[in-house]
Every structure is written in structure tokens, then in C-alpha cells.
Design an enzyme around this catalytic site. Sequence first.
Site, short mmCIF file in Angstrom:
data_model
loop_
_atom_site.label_atom_id
_atom_site.label_comp_id
_atom_site.label_asym_id
_atom_site.label_seq_id
_atom_site.Cartn_x
_atom_site.Cartn_y
_atom_site.Cartn_z
N HIS A 1 -36.95 17.43 -20.16
CA HIS A 1 -35.88 17.57 -19.16
C HIS A 1 -34.60 16.88 -19.63
CE1 HIS A 1 -34.27 17.64 -14.93
NE2 HIS A 1 -33.64 16.57 -15.39
N GLU A 2 -34.74 15.65 -20.10
CA GLU A 2 -33.55 14.88 -20.52
C GLU A 2 -32.90 15.50 -21.76
OE1 GLU A 2 -32.30 12.70 -18.60
OE2 GLU A 2 -34.02 12.68 -17.26
N HIS B 1 -30.72 18.45 -20.96
CA HIS B 1 -29.35 18.11 -20.52
C HIS B 1 -28.43 17.99 -21.75
CE1 HIS B 1 -29.74 17.56 -16.25
NE2 HIS B 1 -30.61 16.58 -16.32
N GLU C 1 -29.57 20.60 -13.13
CA GLU C 1 -30.91 20.03 -12.97
C GLU C 1 -31.98 21.13 -13.05
OE1 GLU C 1 -31.80 17.07 -13.18
OE2 GLU C 1 -29.81 16.19 -13.07
ZN ZN Z 1 -31.72 15.69 -14.88
#
Ligand code: ZN
Length: 265
Positions: free
Chosen positions: A116-117, A120, A187
Site C-alpha cells: 500500500h505504501e 503511493h 487511498e
Molecule cells: Zn495510504
Amino acid sequence: MRKSFVLCFVFLFSFLFQSCSSLDPDESDINAMALKAYNEVKTQAKISNNAKWTAMLNRVAPRVAKASGENFEWEWMLIDSPEVNAWCMPGGKMAVYTGIMPVLKTEAALAAVLGHEVAHATKRHGKQSYARAIKGNLAGLVIGVTTAVGGQMLCKSESCRLLTGLGGAAAGFAIAFFDHKFSRENETEADKIGQEYMARAGYDPAESIKLWERMGAASGGKAPPEFMSTHPSDVTRKQNLSKWLPEAQGIYTKSPQKYGLGENI
Ligand SMILES: [Zn+2]
């Protein structure tokens, strides 16, 4: 008299230059700010001496980084802190806080968080969030980037306050990165891409759904960590991850190495 005039001019010029160059940064500007900020965190933070968790991060981080296909100069560190947090700065500089480890419970969940990170960073969400921070608080940011004191006043988080000490554009970056949340669309995208990354890295993507359940339960009453902020509601997030799961499982099936859930934490 003449000397002070020159000094004044130099000061004014550097003020304008710093402000302008940080208003519309290109990728190399953003990465340079991130690198400066990351090195400052590395200097100031207490690096964990937990051998088991460090070894785990040293296994998972390069697998997820490779799965992203991005040619960053990857770096990671395990910070000894009760904070339930993890992040990846633009350019591939990651940090995981020891406070998150007991919540994760499995190596695969660590892969889900890093996925997830990292998403980004690979999807350049930092630049978008920086642009929004500037739009939302132009005057404040100009003060923030030119004086450490101004930056400190703008900071909401400890991580941000730490970095505004650097002054200049790096302080502006700290405000944007640590205190300005990613959009909900960002997100959702990070959830989807992150699930793909963990699967390609060889971790069972079904664990991503269990991870968010555990995170939701753990954050009750406390300030939410980065990846729980501006979140799609827990229900939406779970529905999305379940909807995308068959595709992620297809990726996992093709992954040359399979670690399943990996080791327990
Ligand atoms: Zn996030």
C-alpha cells in the site's frame, strides 16, 4: 551600507527562489526533498534492534519493491516507536514503526502494508498531495519553507515538527508529506495496487482483507495511522479488496516464489 543592501538582496532572492522552486516541483525536486527528509529521520529516530522483525523487514521490503517494477533507490528502516505507522516517501524511502508489528500478526500483512505504501510512491501520490497542500495553505507554506519556526507552527505531527528544523523546501515537503493526507481516490488506488504488489511478491493477497480488519479493531479510539486516514470506510475497503481478490490471486498463482502468510510476528 552597501554590504547590507547586498545581503538584503541576497536574502530576498533566496526567499523568492526557494518559494517558487518549491511551488511547482518536478519529480527530481520532490525526490531530493524526500531524501533529505528521510536522512534526517534516520539520524534522529531510534532504529529498532529487534533482530526477528528487522530480518523480516529485510526480506519483505525488497520483494515488494521488486514487485512494483519501479527503479527507485529503495531504502527502509525499522523505527523503534509505539506509533502504529509505516510510510514510503517519494523515491522509495520506507519506514516501518515497531508499534505496527504486533497488529500485523503475519509477514504477509507486512507485505500488504508495504504494498500500500509503495503504491503511493509509485503512483506519485506525494506530488498530488504536495500540490494540494500548497493550494490549501499557500501563505503558510511559504512561511513554512522559509523559516523553521513558521514550519513548526504549521505542523500537526511529531514527524513533521522534526523535519521543519531542516528549513527550506524540505520543511515544506515535511508538512505536505506527514500532515497532508492523501485523497480518498489515492487511498483506494493504493489499496488496489498494494494488493497486486503483495501478490506478485509471493504473499497470499487474501491476507490484505484480514489485515484491514485487524487495523480497524486496533485503531479504536486512537489517532488513525497514515493508511487509515481519509480512508474509504472499513466496509467499502473490505468490499473493494474482496472484489479485486480474484485478480490478485491470479497474479499470486503466477508468482515464481510463494511464501503464503510467511512467518508469524
Ligand atoms: Zn495510504
